[in-house]
Structures are given as structure tokens and as C-alpha cells.
Scaffold this active site. Structure first.
Site, PDB file in Angstrom:
ATOM      1  N   SER A   7       8.864 -34.878  25.493  1.00  0.00           N
ATOM      2  CA  SER A   7      10.269 -34.495  25.664  1.00  0.00           C
ATOM      3  C   SER A   7      10.458 -34.133  27.133  1.00  0.00           C
ATOM      4  CB  SER A   7      10.659 -33.355  24.727  1.00  0.00           C
ATOM      5  OG  SER A   7       9.780 -32.268  24.851  1.00  0.00           O
ATOM      6  N   GLU A   9      13.025 -32.244  30.083  1.00  0.00           N
ATOM      7  CA  GLU A   9      14.110 -31.277  30.302  1.00  0.00           C
ATOM      8  C   GLU A   9      14.845 -31.589  31.609  1.00  0.00           C
ATOM      9  OE1 GLU A   9      13.214 -27.165  29.349  1.00  0.00           O
ATOM     10  OE2 GLU A   9      14.215 -26.570  31.211  1.00  0.00           O
ATOM     11  N   ASP A 100      19.072 -15.179  31.055  1.00  0.00           N
ATOM     12  CA  ASP A 100      19.069 -14.085  32.037  1.00  0.00           C
ATOM     13  C   ASP A 100      20.461 -14.009  32.634  1.00  0.00           C
ATOM     14  OD1 ASP A 100      16.228 -13.403  32.009  1.00  0.00           O
ATOM     15  OD2 ASP A 100      15.956 -15.424  32.815  1.00  0.00           O
ATOM     16  N   PHE A 207       9.733 -20.312  41.784  1.00  0.00           N
ATOM     17  CA  PHE A 207       9.996 -20.386  40.342  1.00  0.00           C
ATOM     18  C   PHE A 207       8.980 -19.532  39.575  1.00  0.00           C
ATOM     19  CE2 PHE A 207      12.012 -24.938  40.054  1.00  0.00           C
ATOM     20  CZ  PHE A 207      13.139 -24.455  40.690  1.00  0.00           C
ATOM     21  N   HIS A 257       6.228 -31.118  26.834  1.00  0.00           N
ATOM     22  CA  HIS A 257       7.636 -30.989  27.257  1.00  0.00           C
ATOM     23  C   HIS A 257       7.648 -30.841  28.779  1.00  0.00           C
ATOM     24  CE1 HIS A 257      11.879 -29.722  26.879  1.00  0.00           C
ATOM     25  NE2 HIS A 257      11.610 -28.849  27.824  1.00  0.00           N
TER      26      HIS A 257
HETATM   27  P1  FAD Z   1      13.714 -13.352  24.101  1.00  0.00           P
HETATM   28  O1  FAD Z   1      12.859 -14.074  23.143  1.00  0.00           O
HETATM   29  O2  FAD Z   1      14.900 -12.625  23.564  1.00  0.00           O
HETATM   30  O3  FAD Z   1      12.776 -12.321  24.882  1.00  0.00           O
HETATM   31  C1  FAD Z   1      13.203 -11.686  26.074  1.00  0.00           C
HETATM   32  C2  FAD Z   1      12.419 -10.412  26.302  1.00  0.00           C
HETATM   33  O4  FAD Z   1      12.825  -9.430  25.341  1.00  0.00           O
HETATM   34  C3  FAD Z   1      10.913 -10.549  26.137  1.00  0.00           C
HETATM   35  O5  FAD Z   1      10.291  -9.703  27.043  1.00  0.00           O
HETATM   36  C4  FAD Z   1      10.666 -10.073  24.708  1.00  0.00           C
HETATM   37  O6  FAD Z   1       9.362  -9.567  24.525  1.00  0.00           O
HETATM   38  C5  FAD Z   1      11.721  -8.981  24.580  1.00  0.00           C
HETATM   39  N1  FAD Z   1      12.216  -8.805  23.196  1.00  0.00           N
HETATM   40  C6  FAD Z   1      12.542  -9.763  22.318  1.00  0.00           C
HETATM   41  N2  FAD Z   1      12.991  -9.224  21.169  1.00  0.00           N
HETATM   42  C7  FAD Z   1      12.963  -7.893  21.331  1.00  0.00           C
HETATM   43  C8  FAD Z   1      13.319  -6.787  20.517  1.00  0.00           C
HETATM   44  N3  FAD Z   1      13.800  -6.951  19.276  1.00  0.00           N
HETATM   45  N4  FAD Z   1      13.150  -5.518  21.020  1.00  0.00           N
HETATM   46  C9  FAD Z   1      12.672  -5.338  22.276  1.00  0.00           C
HETATM   47  N5  FAD Z   1      12.326  -6.361  23.099  1.00  0.00           N
HETATM   48  C10 FAD Z   1      12.473  -7.627  22.636  1.00  0.00           C
HETATM   49  N6  FAD Z   1      17.120 -19.737  30.870  1.00  0.00           N
HETATM   50  C11 FAD Z   1      18.410 -20.099  31.023  1.00  0.00           C
HETATM   51  O7  FAD Z   1      19.218 -19.311  31.535  1.00  0.00           O
HETATM   52  N7  FAD Z   1      18.861 -21.335  30.644  1.00  0.00           N
HETATM   53  C12 FAD Z   1      18.040 -22.238  30.060  1.00  0.00           C
HETATM   54  O8  FAD Z   1      18.472 -23.333  29.720  1.00  0.00           O
HETATM   55  C13 FAD Z   1      16.659 -21.880  29.854  1.00  0.00           C
HETATM   56  N8  FAD Z   1      15.795 -22.720  29.235  1.00  0.00           N
HETATM   57  C14 FAD Z   1      14.510 -22.307  28.981  1.00  0.00           C
HETATM   58  C15 FAD Z   1      13.652 -23.153  28.270  1.00  0.00           C
HETATM   59  C16 FAD Z   1      12.337 -22.770  28.002  1.00  0.00           C
HETATM   60  C17 FAD Z   1      11.452 -23.698  27.204  1.00  0.00           C
HETATM   61  C18 FAD Z   1      11.852 -21.530  28.478  1.00  0.00           C
HETATM   62  C19 FAD Z   1      10.425 -21.115  28.232  1.00  0.00           C
HETATM   63  C20 FAD Z   1      12.701 -20.672  29.168  1.00  0.00           C
HETATM   64  C21 FAD Z   1      14.040 -21.043  29.420  1.00  0.00           C
HETATM   65  N9  FAD Z   1      14.924 -20.205  30.096  1.00  0.00           N
HETATM   66  C22 FAD Z   1      16.246 -20.584  30.288  1.00  0.00           C
HETATM   67  C23 FAD Z   1      14.490 -18.891  30.580  1.00  0.00           C
HETATM   68  C24 FAD Z   1      14.785 -17.780  29.562  1.00  0.00           C
HETATM   69  O9  FAD Z   1      16.167 -17.681  29.345  1.00  0.00           O
HETATM   70  C25 FAD Z   1      14.245 -16.481  30.129  1.00  0.00           C
HETATM   71  O10 FAD Z   1      12.846 -16.509  30.161  1.00  0.00           O
HETATM   72  C26 FAD Z   1      14.761 -15.226  29.475  1.00  0.00           C
HETATM   73  O11 FAD Z   1      14.396 -14.125  30.308  1.00  0.00           O
HETATM   74  C27 FAD Z   1      14.200 -14.948  28.091  1.00  0.00           C
HETATM   75  O12 FAD Z   1      14.724 -15.765  27.137  1.00  0.00           O
HETATM   76  P2  FAD Z   1      14.048 -15.815  25.680  1.00  0.00           P
HETATM   77  O13 FAD Z   1      14.899 -16.672  24.844  1.00  0.00           O
HETATM   78  O14 FAD Z   1      12.615 -16.123  25.776  1.00  0.00           O
HETATM   79  O15 FAD Z   1      14.236 -14.259  25.274  1.00  0.00           O
END
Ligand code: FAD
Length: 276
Positions: A7, A9, A100, A207, A257
Site C-alpha cells: 500500500s 501513502e 495533532d 520528520f 505500507h
Molecule cells: P492515539 O491512538 O489516540 O494516541 C495518541 C496518544 O494518546 C498516545 O500517546 C497514546 O498512548 C495516548 N492515548 C491513547 N488513548 C488514551 C487514553 N484513553 N488515555 C490516555 N492516553 C491515551 N497525522 C495527521 O495529522 N494526518 C494523517 O493523515 C496522519 N496519518 C498517519 C498515518 C499513520 C500510519 C501513522 C502511524 C501516523 C499518522 N499521523 C497522521 C500521525 C498521528 O496523527 C500522530 O502520531 C498523532 O500524534 C497520534 O495519532 P493516533 O491516532 O496514533 O493517536
């Protein structure tokens, strides 16, 4: 059928030149028969419409396109509207993230974590979407502890994710350990490694600093020593990342990916070396 499930991105281009470049990149990479391609999404930013436009453009070419969707800074109404629009376009695959907030943007929104977004999608759209979530073999930079991060990863999978894609890494053992630990917590979905081709030293370091991925010292020192010699950086990067992918493929990972940064050459060269 490709022996390695691939895949790719992309990010949504902002200019006509960018749109043309992405079309050209796509034309080269679709020859590798990816399972799907995904398009990133900027939390609260101007790239949101760009994601939809790019995904619709790609889907018209008959390629499975998965938009990324982040919940931070958005209301449930905003998210529902975006998801409804994707459904109306026949999009069935989504990468669900927290995202973020761009600096200077205030409100967090109604959903605080990716797990809450996954639950929201399942509650509102049932099984319409195949949901991917993000995993962090070297842990998320804001995680309270590795254990806590793993538990949060397991939580978002249990909320209804079908599959996961990892942050990029250059240390395969971090990935293998992460998968083992996740399995022990009952995570049974595919965890596809995210792969970052190396083409530019300063960009890679920037990055990696932001997303918490480690560039091993021996790689950083070698890249740094090439200075402005882009050809040597590319050749060394190709060797390093192909070796990493080969190790992963030999270990029967569920796919690869690629973070293409909208450029075809390095991703294509790595895939060809792997025999994809
Ligand atoms: P989460 O899974 O919500 O985790 C974020 C943080 O919160 C972690 O430290 C976790 O341990 C903590 N956490 C989670 N749940 C809880 C809880 N219930 N209580 C307390 N703490 C908790 N960013 C973009 O802006 N746009 C994109 O298109 C994008 N694509 C991405 C694609 C991939 C494959 C990856 C790996 C990252 C991507 N990112 C993107 C970056 C991502 O948005 C950031 O890494 C962001 O900081 C975390 O997103 P997440 O969905 O992993 O968050």
C-alpha cells in the site's frame, strides 16, 4: 497477484503542479498493483478538502483509496459529515487517527483519542468502513509509558479496527517486539509495517524528531557524511531500506505500507528489488 501486499501513502497536493505530480507518481506506482493507496489528512487545516478531492480522483481510476481522518479539533457533526460524504462516494476504507493540532489551534474537539473515533465510526456507520489505526513500534512520543501506549493501541483495535499500520522505523526488532507484545494483549488484526524510503537527510531527521522514530546512529552518520551528494544518499538509503523490507518480508509480515511523500522513484526501486 503481487506476492507482497503493498500500500502507498500520499499527501493531498495543494497546487495544480502538485496534482499533476501526484497523478504521475500514481501512474508509476499502480503498476506494482497495490492493495490500496491512502491519502493523509491535516487536523483542522486546509488539506481536509484536498483529501476528499484526491481520494475521489484516485477512486475514479479504479484504485482502492483510503482517506485518513483525524478527530482532534473536530466536532462529531464535522466528522459525521465527512464520513457521510465518503460513504456517498462509495469509499469503504479509512485510516482513523487522533492527529495533532497545528500549533496555535485551540480546541481539542469532542473526541480525544483515536479509540474514541473508531468507536464513533462503528456506532454511526456500522461495518461500512474497513478501519485502519496507527501503531508505534518505538512508542508514541507523548505516551506515558511503553506499556500504557501498548494498552492504548490494543484499546483502539478492540474498539473496532480491522487492521493497523505502523509508524516507520529502521530497527526491525522494535517492530517484531511490538507485534509480539500486542498479540499478548489480544490484538489479532494484521499490523502492517510502515516504510519510509530515505532520500533526504535533513528532512528525514526532522520528520523522525517530530514523530519519535529513531534513525540509528550508523545510518545518520553515513547519511550526514554524504553532504549534498544526493545520489550517494539515495543509493545508501535504497540499500538500507531494501534490507529492512527483506527482513520483514522474510518474517512474513502482512504487507508493506510505503510513505511515498508523493514521489515514485525510491518506493518503486525498493519494491522492484524485493521482486514485487
Ligand atoms: P492515539 O491512538 O489516540 O494516541 C495518541 C496518544 O494518546 C498516545 O500517546 C497514546 O498512548 C495516548 N492515548 C491513547 N488513548 C488514551 C487514553 N484513553 N488515555 C490516555 N492516553 C491515551 N497525522 C495527521 O495529522 N494526518 C494523517 O493523515 C496522519 N496519518 C498517519 C498515518 C499513520 C500510519 C501513522 C502511524 C501516523 C499518522 N499521523 C497522521 C500521525 C498521528 O496523527 C500522530 O502520531 C498523532 O500524534 C497520534 O495519532 P493516533 O491516532 O496514533 O493517536
Amino acid at each position: 497477484m503481487n506476492p507482497i501486499e503493498l500500500s502507498f501513502e500520499f499527501f493531498p497536493p495543494k497546487t495544480q503542479e502538485g496534482i499533476d505530480k501526484l497523478r504521475a507518481t500514481r501512474a508509476e506506482l499502480v503498476m506494482l498493483k497495490p492493495k490500496f493507496v491512502s491519502v493523509t489528512f491535516g487536523a483542522g487545516g486546509s488539506t481536509q478538502q484536498g483529501t476528499l478531492a484526491a481520494v475521489v480522483d484516485i477512486a475514479k481510476e479504479g484504485i482502492e483509496a483510503a482517506p485518513h481522518l483525524s478527530c482532534i479539533g473536530s466536532s462529531k457533526d464535522d466528522l459525521r459529515a465527512i464520513l457521510t460524504e465518503y460513504r456517498a462516494h462509495g469509499i469503504r476504507h479509512i485510516v482513523a487517527l487522533r492527529g495533532d493540532l497545528p500549533s496555535g489551534m485551540g480546541a481539542v474537539g469532542e473526541l480525544r483519542y483515536a479509540s474514541e473515533l473508531v468507536s464513533f465510526i462503528r456506532a454511526e456507520f456500522g461495518d461500512w468502513f474497513w478501519i485502519e489505526v496507527a501503531g508505534y513500534p518505538e512508542y508514541h512520543p507523548q505516551a506515558r509509558s511503553p506499556r500504557h501506549d501498548l494498552e492504548n493501541f490494543a484499546r483502539k483495535v478492540k474498539a473496532g479496527a480491522n487492521s493497523a499500520i505502523t509508524q516507520y522505523f529502521f530497527n526491525a526488532d522494535a517492530y517484531f517486539r511490538f507485534v509480539d507484545d500486542a498479540r499478548k494483549l489480544g490484538v489479532d488484526v494484521p499490523i502492517v509495517p510502515g516504510i519510509m524510503p530515505i532520500t533526504n537527510f535533513s528532512q528525514l531527521m526532522r520528520f523522525s524528531e517530530m514523530c519519535g522514530a529513531e534513525v540509528p546512529r550508523w545510518i545518520a552518520r553515513r547519511l550526514e557524511s554524504f553532504g549534498d551528494d544526493r545520489e550517494s544518499i539515495r543509493a545508501f538509503g535504497l540499500d538500507v531500506v531494501t534490507d529492512l523490507c527483506r527482513r520483514l518480508v522474510d518474517a512474513k509480515v502482512p504487507g508493506l505500507h510505503f510513505y511515498t511523500l508523493n514521489a515514485a522513484a525510491s518506493t518503486k526501486a525498493i519494491c522492484e528489488r524485493l521482486g514485487a
